[in-house]
Design a protein around this motif. Structure first.
Motif, PDB file in Angstrom:
ATOM      1  N   VAL A 231      34.149  36.077  35.680  1.00 34.64           N
ATOM      2  CA  VAL A 231      34.835  35.344  36.740  1.00 34.64           C
ATOM      3  C   VAL A 231      35.592  34.190  36.091  1.00 34.64           C
ATOM      4  CG1 VAL A 231      34.606  34.030  38.874  1.00 34.64           C
ATOM      5  CG2 VAL A 231      33.042  35.941  38.406  1.00 34.64           C
ATOM      6  N   GLN A 232      36.921  34.246  36.161  1.00 35.14           N
ATOM      7  CA  GLN A 232      37.773  33.217  35.561  1.00 35.14           C
ATOM      8  C   GLN A 232      37.398  32.961  34.103  1.00 35.14           C
ATOM      9  OE1 GLN A 232      37.575  29.802  38.179  1.00 35.14           O
ATOM     10  NE2 GLN A 232      38.799  30.807  39.766  1.00 35.14           N
ATOM     11  N   GLY A 233      37.190  34.035  33.382  1.00 40.17           N
ATOM     12  CA  GLY A 233      36.904  33.935  31.961  1.00 40.17           C
ATOM     13  C   GLY A 233      35.479  33.577  31.600  1.00 40.17           C
ATOM     14  N   LYS A 234      34.603  33.455  32.588  1.00 43.82           N
ATOM     15  CA  LYS A 234      33.206  33.113  32.322  1.00 43.82           C
ATOM     16  C   LYS A 234      32.290  34.267  32.741  1.00 43.82           C
ATOM     17  CE  LYS A 234      33.644  28.076  32.670  1.00 43.82           C
ATOM     18  NZ  LYS A 234      33.334  27.865  31.242  1.00 43.82           N
TER      19      LYS A 234
END
Length: 291
Positions: free
Chosen positions: A198-201
Protein backbone atom coordinates in the motif's frame (compact mmCIF):
# COMPACT_ATOMS: atom_id res chain seq x y z
CA UNK A 1 19.90 -27.18 11.68
CA UNK A 2 18.51 -28.18 8.30
CA UNK A 3 18.96 -31.86 9.11
CA UNK A 4 17.24 -31.36 12.46
CA UNK A 5 14.30 -30.14 10.42
CA UNK A 6 14.72 -33.15 8.16
CA UNK A 7 14.24 -35.26 11.30
CA UNK A 8 11.31 -33.10 12.42
CA UNK A 9 9.84 -33.54 8.97
CA UNK A 10 9.92 -37.31 9.26
CA UNK A 11 8.12 -37.15 12.61
CA UNK A 12 5.48 -34.74 11.34
CA UNK A 13 4.67 -36.68 8.19
CA UNK A 14 4.53 -39.88 10.24
CA UNK A 15 2.01 -38.10 12.44
CA UNK A 16 0.09 -37.03 9.33
CA UNK A 17 0.11 -40.64 8.16
CA UNK A 18 -1.26 -41.71 11.55
CA UNK A 19 -3.88 -38.95 11.60
CA UNK A 20 -5.12 -39.96 8.17
CA UNK A 21 -5.87 -43.35 9.67
CA UNK A 22 -7.52 -41.75 12.70
CA UNK A 23 -9.48 -38.88 11.12
CA UNK A 24 -9.69 -36.89 14.41
CA UNK A 25 -11.55 -33.61 14.78
CA UNK A 26 -10.34 -30.56 16.66
CA UNK A 27 -11.58 -27.02 16.25
CA UNK A 28 -9.13 -24.33 15.23
CA UNK A 29 -10.23 -22.29 18.26
CA UNK A 30 -9.03 -25.16 20.44
CA UNK A 31 -5.68 -25.00 18.69
CA UNK A 32 -5.31 -21.31 19.63
CA UNK A 33 -6.22 -22.08 23.24
CA UNK A 34 -3.65 -24.88 23.29
CA UNK A 35 -0.96 -22.54 21.93
CA UNK A 36 -1.76 -19.94 24.58
CA UNK A 37 -1.53 -22.55 27.35
CA UNK A 38 1.83 -23.76 26.05
CA UNK A 39 3.16 -20.20 25.88
CA UNK A 40 2.18 -19.67 29.50
CA UNK A 41 3.65 -22.89 30.84
CA UNK A 42 7.17 -24.20 31.32
CA UNK A 43 8.36 -27.65 30.41
CA UNK A 44 10.90 -29.88 32.08
CA UNK A 45 12.48 -33.23 31.49
CA UNK A 46 11.78 -36.23 33.67
CA UNK A 47 14.21 -38.52 31.92
CA UNK A 48 13.80 -40.99 29.12
CA UNK A 49 10.88 -43.21 30.12
CA UNK A 50 10.06 -44.41 26.63
CA UNK A 51 11.00 -47.50 24.67
CA UNK A 52 13.52 -47.10 21.88
CA UNK A 53 12.40 -50.25 20.09
CA UNK A 54 11.16 -49.82 16.56
CA UNK A 55 7.32 -49.76 16.30
CA UNK A 56 5.56 -52.23 14.06
CA UNK A 57 3.91 -51.15 10.83
CA UNK A 58 0.54 -51.13 12.58
CA UNK A 59 -0.71 -48.82 15.31
CA UNK A 60 -0.05 -49.84 18.91
CA UNK A 61 -1.71 -48.26 21.90
CA UNK A 62 -5.08 -46.80 22.80
CA UNK A 63 -6.21 -44.82 19.75
CA UNK A 64 -8.63 -42.69 21.75
CA UNK A 65 -5.99 -41.52 24.26
CA UNK A 66 -2.84 -41.38 22.11
CA UNK A 67 -1.19 -38.00 22.52
CA UNK A 68 1.02 -37.65 19.46
CA UNK A 69 2.77 -34.54 20.75
CA UNK A 70 3.76 -35.75 24.23
CA UNK A 71 6.87 -37.89 24.01
CA UNK A 72 10.57 -37.82 23.25
CA UNK A 73 13.18 -38.53 20.58
CA UNK A 74 14.58 -42.07 20.68
CA UNK A 75 17.50 -43.52 18.78
CA UNK A 76 16.64 -45.84 15.89
CA UNK A 77 19.48 -47.27 13.84
CA UNK A 78 17.16 -47.96 10.90
CA UNK A 79 16.97 -44.18 10.33
CA UNK A 80 17.17 -42.03 8.29
CA UNK A 81 14.27 -43.23 6.16
CA UNK A 82 15.66 -41.32 3.19
CA UNK A 83 18.61 -39.21 2.10
CA UNK A 84 18.28 -35.97 0.11
CA UNK A 85 20.12 -37.67 -2.76
CA UNK A 86 17.15 -40.04 -3.04
CA UNK A 87 15.02 -37.17 -4.34
CA UNK A 88 17.28 -34.85 -6.36
CA UNK A 89 16.00 -31.33 -6.88
CA UNK A 90 13.53 -31.51 -3.98
CA UNK A 91 15.55 -30.73 -0.83
CA UNK A 92 17.12 -27.30 -1.20
CA UNK A 93 20.87 -27.15 -0.54
CA UNK A 94 20.61 -24.92 2.54
CA UNK A 95 18.63 -27.66 4.29
CA UNK A 96 21.16 -30.44 3.57
CA UNK A 97 23.77 -30.43 6.34
CA UNK A 98 25.57 -33.46 4.93
CA UNK A 99 26.11 -31.77 1.58
CA UNK A 100 27.53 -28.77 3.43
CA UNK A 101 30.15 -31.00 5.07
CA UNK A 102 28.82 -31.85 8.51
CA UNK A 103 31.04 -34.83 9.45
CA UNK A 104 28.72 -36.71 11.85
CA UNK A 105 25.40 -38.37 11.08
CA UNK A 106 24.17 -39.77 14.41
CA UNK A 107 21.71 -36.89 14.73
CA UNK A 108 19.74 -38.42 11.83
CA UNK A 109 19.12 -41.67 13.70
CA UNK A 110 16.25 -40.52 15.88
CA UNK A 111 12.51 -40.85 15.60
CA UNK A 112 9.65 -39.39 17.58
CA UNK A 113 8.15 -41.71 20.21
CA UNK A 114 4.78 -40.65 21.70
CA UNK A 115 4.40 -41.40 25.38
CA UNK A 116 1.62 -44.00 25.33
CA UNK A 117 1.49 -45.31 21.78
CA UNK A 118 3.64 -46.06 18.73
CA UNK A 119 3.49 -44.31 15.40
CA UNK A 120 3.39 -46.69 12.47
CA UNK A 121 6.48 -46.59 10.30
CA UNK A 122 5.77 -44.33 7.34
CA UNK A 123 4.83 -46.32 4.25
CA UNK A 124 5.09 -44.22 1.10
CA UNK A 125 3.42 -46.79 -1.17
CA UNK A 126 0.46 -47.07 1.20
CA UNK A 127 0.27 -43.29 1.44
CA UNK A 128 0.05 -43.01 -2.36
CA UNK A 129 -2.81 -45.50 -2.48
CA UNK A 130 -4.71 -43.85 0.39
CA UNK A 131 -4.29 -40.34 -1.05
CA UNK A 132 -4.99 -41.22 -4.69
CA UNK A 133 -6.66 -38.30 -6.45
CA UNK A 134 -6.17 -35.99 -3.45
CA UNK A 135 -4.61 -32.57 -2.99
CA UNK A 136 -2.29 -31.79 -0.06
CA UNK A 137 -1.40 -28.19 0.76
CA UNK A 138 1.26 -26.92 3.16
CA UNK A 139 0.83 -23.20 3.92
CA UNK A 140 3.16 -21.12 6.06
CA UNK A 141 6.88 -20.40 6.31
CA UNK A 142 10.03 -22.46 5.75
CA UNK A 143 8.97 -24.99 8.42
CA UNK A 144 6.04 -25.91 6.20
CA UNK A 145 8.38 -25.94 3.22
CA UNK A 146 10.70 -28.38 5.02
CA UNK A 147 7.77 -30.68 5.80
CA UNK A 148 6.58 -30.51 2.20
CA UNK A 149 10.02 -31.46 0.91
CA UNK A 150 10.37 -34.20 3.54
CA UNK A 151 7.03 -35.79 2.69
CA UNK A 152 7.91 -35.80 -1.02
CA UNK A 153 11.24 -37.49 -0.31
CA UNK A 154 9.70 -40.11 1.96
CA UNK A 155 7.26 -41.05 -0.77
CA UNK A 156 9.76 -40.95 -3.63
CA UNK A 157 12.20 -43.18 -1.71
CA UNK A 158 9.38 -45.72 -1.24
CA UNK A 159 8.17 -45.58 -4.84
CA UNK A 160 11.14 -44.43 -6.97
CA UNK A 161 9.58 -45.51 -10.29
CA UNK A 162 6.49 -43.33 -9.89
CA UNK A 163 6.21 -40.58 -12.51
CA UNK A 164 6.45 -37.10 -10.98
CA UNK A 165 6.38 -33.44 -11.98
CA UNK A 166 7.62 -30.44 -9.98
CA UNK A 167 6.99 -26.72 -10.44
CA UNK A 168 8.60 -24.13 -8.17
CA UNK A 169 7.13 -20.67 -7.89
CA UNK A 170 6.27 -17.85 -5.48
CA UNK A 171 4.13 -18.08 -3.46
CA UNK A 172 3.04 -21.51 -4.82
CA UNK A 173 5.22 -24.55 -5.54
CA UNK A 174 3.70 -27.88 -6.60
CA UNK A 175 4.81 -31.52 -6.82
CA UNK A 176 2.62 -34.09 -8.59
CA UNK A 177 2.60 -37.87 -8.45
CA UNK A 178 1.22 -38.35 -11.93
CA UNK A 179 0.37 -42.05 -11.69
CA UNK A 180 -1.83 -41.42 -8.66
CA UNK A 181 -3.31 -38.00 -9.42
CA UNK A 182 -1.87 -36.61 -6.18
CA UNK A 183 -0.94 -32.94 -5.95
CA UNK A 184 1.26 -31.75 -3.07
CA UNK A 185 1.82 -28.01 -2.81
CA UNK A 186 3.59 -25.49 -0.63
CA UNK A 187 2.13 -21.99 -0.39
CA UNK A 188 4.41 -19.39 1.17
CA UNK A 189 2.44 -17.35 3.69
CA UNK A 190 4.69 -16.74 6.72
CA UNK A 191 1.93 -14.95 8.65
CA UNK A 192 -1.00 -16.88 7.12
CA UNK A 193 -2.93 -13.60 6.97
CA UNK A 194 -2.52 -11.25 4.01
CA UNK A 195 0.30 -8.78 3.51
CA UNK A 196 -0.27 -6.19 0.78
CA UNK A 197 1.69 -3.34 -0.76
CA UNK A 198 0.00 0.00 0.00
CA UNK A 199 1.68 3.20 -1.23
CA UNK A 200 5.02 1.45 -1.36
CA UNK A 201 4.76 -0.06 2.13
CA UNK A 202 4.19 -3.67 3.17
CA UNK A 203 1.03 -3.75 5.28
CA UNK A 204 0.38 -6.83 7.40
CA UNK A 205 -3.41 -7.15 7.63
CA UNK A 206 -4.31 -9.05 10.78
CA UNK A 207 -8.01 -9.23 9.88
CA UNK A 208 -7.72 -10.32 6.25
CA UNK A 209 -6.80 -13.71 4.82
CA UNK A 210 -8.81 -14.07 1.61
CA UNK A 211 -5.87 -13.17 -0.64
CA UNK A 212 -3.89 -16.19 0.57
CA UNK A 213 -6.87 -18.44 1.28
CA UNK A 214 -8.05 -18.39 -2.34
CA UNK A 215 -5.29 -20.93 -3.02
CA UNK A 216 -6.34 -23.26 -0.21
CA UNK A 217 -10.00 -23.98 -0.96
CA UNK A 218 -9.73 -27.22 -2.91
CA UNK A 219 -7.23 -29.10 -0.71
CA UNK A 220 -8.16 -32.40 0.91
CA UNK A 221 -5.40 -32.04 3.52
CA UNK A 222 -4.32 -28.60 4.81
CA UNK A 223 -1.20 -28.25 6.98
CA UNK A 224 -0.66 -24.74 8.36
CA UNK A 225 2.14 -23.14 10.34
CA UNK A 226 3.25 -19.71 11.43
CA UNK A 227 5.63 -18.52 14.15
CA UNK A 228 9.18 -17.36 13.54
CA UNK A 229 8.41 -14.44 11.28
CA UNK A 230 6.42 -12.74 14.04
CA UNK A 231 9.62 -12.27 16.07
CA UNK A 232 11.79 -10.81 13.30
CA UNK A 233 13.06 -7.24 13.67
CA UNK A 234 15.16 -4.83 11.64
CA UNK A 235 15.94 -5.91 8.10
CA UNK A 236 14.40 -9.34 8.76
CA UNK A 237 10.99 -7.89 9.69
CA UNK A 238 8.38 -8.85 7.13
CA UNK A 239 6.22 -5.71 7.26
CA UNK A 240 6.40 -1.92 7.41
CA UNK A 241 2.97 -1.37 8.99
CA UNK A 242 0.44 -3.56 10.82
CA UNK A 243 -3.26 -3.03 10.18
CA UNK A 244 -5.77 -4.13 12.82
CA UNK A 245 -9.33 -3.02 12.14
CA UNK A 246 -9.13 0.54 10.82
CA UNK A 247 -5.94 1.34 12.74
CA UNK A 248 -2.32 1.17 11.56
CA UNK A 249 0.70 0.51 13.76
CA UNK A 250 4.42 0.54 13.16
CA UNK A 251 4.64 -2.25 15.72
CA UNK A 252 2.71 -3.93 18.53
CA UNK A 253 3.13 -6.77 20.99
CA UNK A 254 4.09 -9.66 18.73
CA UNK A 255 2.08 -12.27 20.64
CA UNK A 256 -1.00 -10.04 20.46
CA UNK A 257 -0.48 -9.60 16.72
CA UNK A 258 0.02 -13.32 16.19
CA UNK A 259 -3.09 -14.18 18.19
CA UNK A 260 -5.18 -11.71 16.17
CA UNK A 261 -3.90 -13.31 12.97
CA UNK A 262 -4.57 -16.83 14.24
CA UNK A 263 -8.12 -15.86 15.15
CA UNK A 264 -8.60 -14.61 11.59
CA UNK A 265 -7.18 -17.90 10.31
CA UNK A 266 -9.34 -19.93 12.71
CA UNK A 267 -12.48 -18.10 11.61
CA UNK A 268 -11.64 -18.84 7.98
CA UNK A 269 -11.09 -22.53 8.76
CA UNK A 270 -14.36 -22.83 10.66
CA UNK A 271 -16.43 -20.97 8.05
CA UNK A 272 -14.81 -22.06 4.77
CA UNK A 273 -13.45 -25.58 5.28
CA UNK A 274 -15.72 -28.60 4.92
CA UNK A 275 -14.34 -30.73 7.75
CA UNK A 276 -16.16 -33.80 6.46
CA UNK A 277 -13.93 -33.60 3.37
CA UNK A 278 -10.79 -31.73 4.42
CA UNK A 279 -8.38 -32.57 7.25
CA UNK A 280 -6.71 -29.55 8.91
CA UNK A 281 -3.43 -29.67 10.85
CA UNK A 282 -1.41 -26.90 12.51
CA UNK A 283 2.35 -27.11 13.12
CA UNK A 284 3.75 -25.14 16.05
CA UNK A 285 7.09 -23.30 16.16
CA UNK A 286 10.29 -25.24 15.51
CA UNK A 287 13.94 -24.48 16.28
CA UNK A 288 15.29 -21.74 14.04
CA UNK A 289 17.53 -22.62 11.10
CA UNK A 290 18.85 -19.15 10.22
CA UNK A 291 22.47 -20.28 10.70
Amino acid sequence: MGSLLLRLGISVVSAIFFLLLQQPEQSSSAIILSLKKRHGSSSGSSGNQYSSSRPSAGFQGNRSTCSLFLGTWVRDNSYPLYKPADCPGVVEPEFDCQMYGRPDSDYLKYRWQPQNCNLPTFNGAQFLLKMKGKTIMFAGDSLGKNQWESLICLIVSSAPSTRTEMTRGLPLSTFRFLDYGITMSFYKAPFLVDIDAVQGKRVLKLDEISGNANAWHDADLLIFNTGHWWSHTGSMQGWDLIQSGNSYYQDMDRFVAMEKALRTWAYWVETHVDRSRTQVLFLSISPTHDK
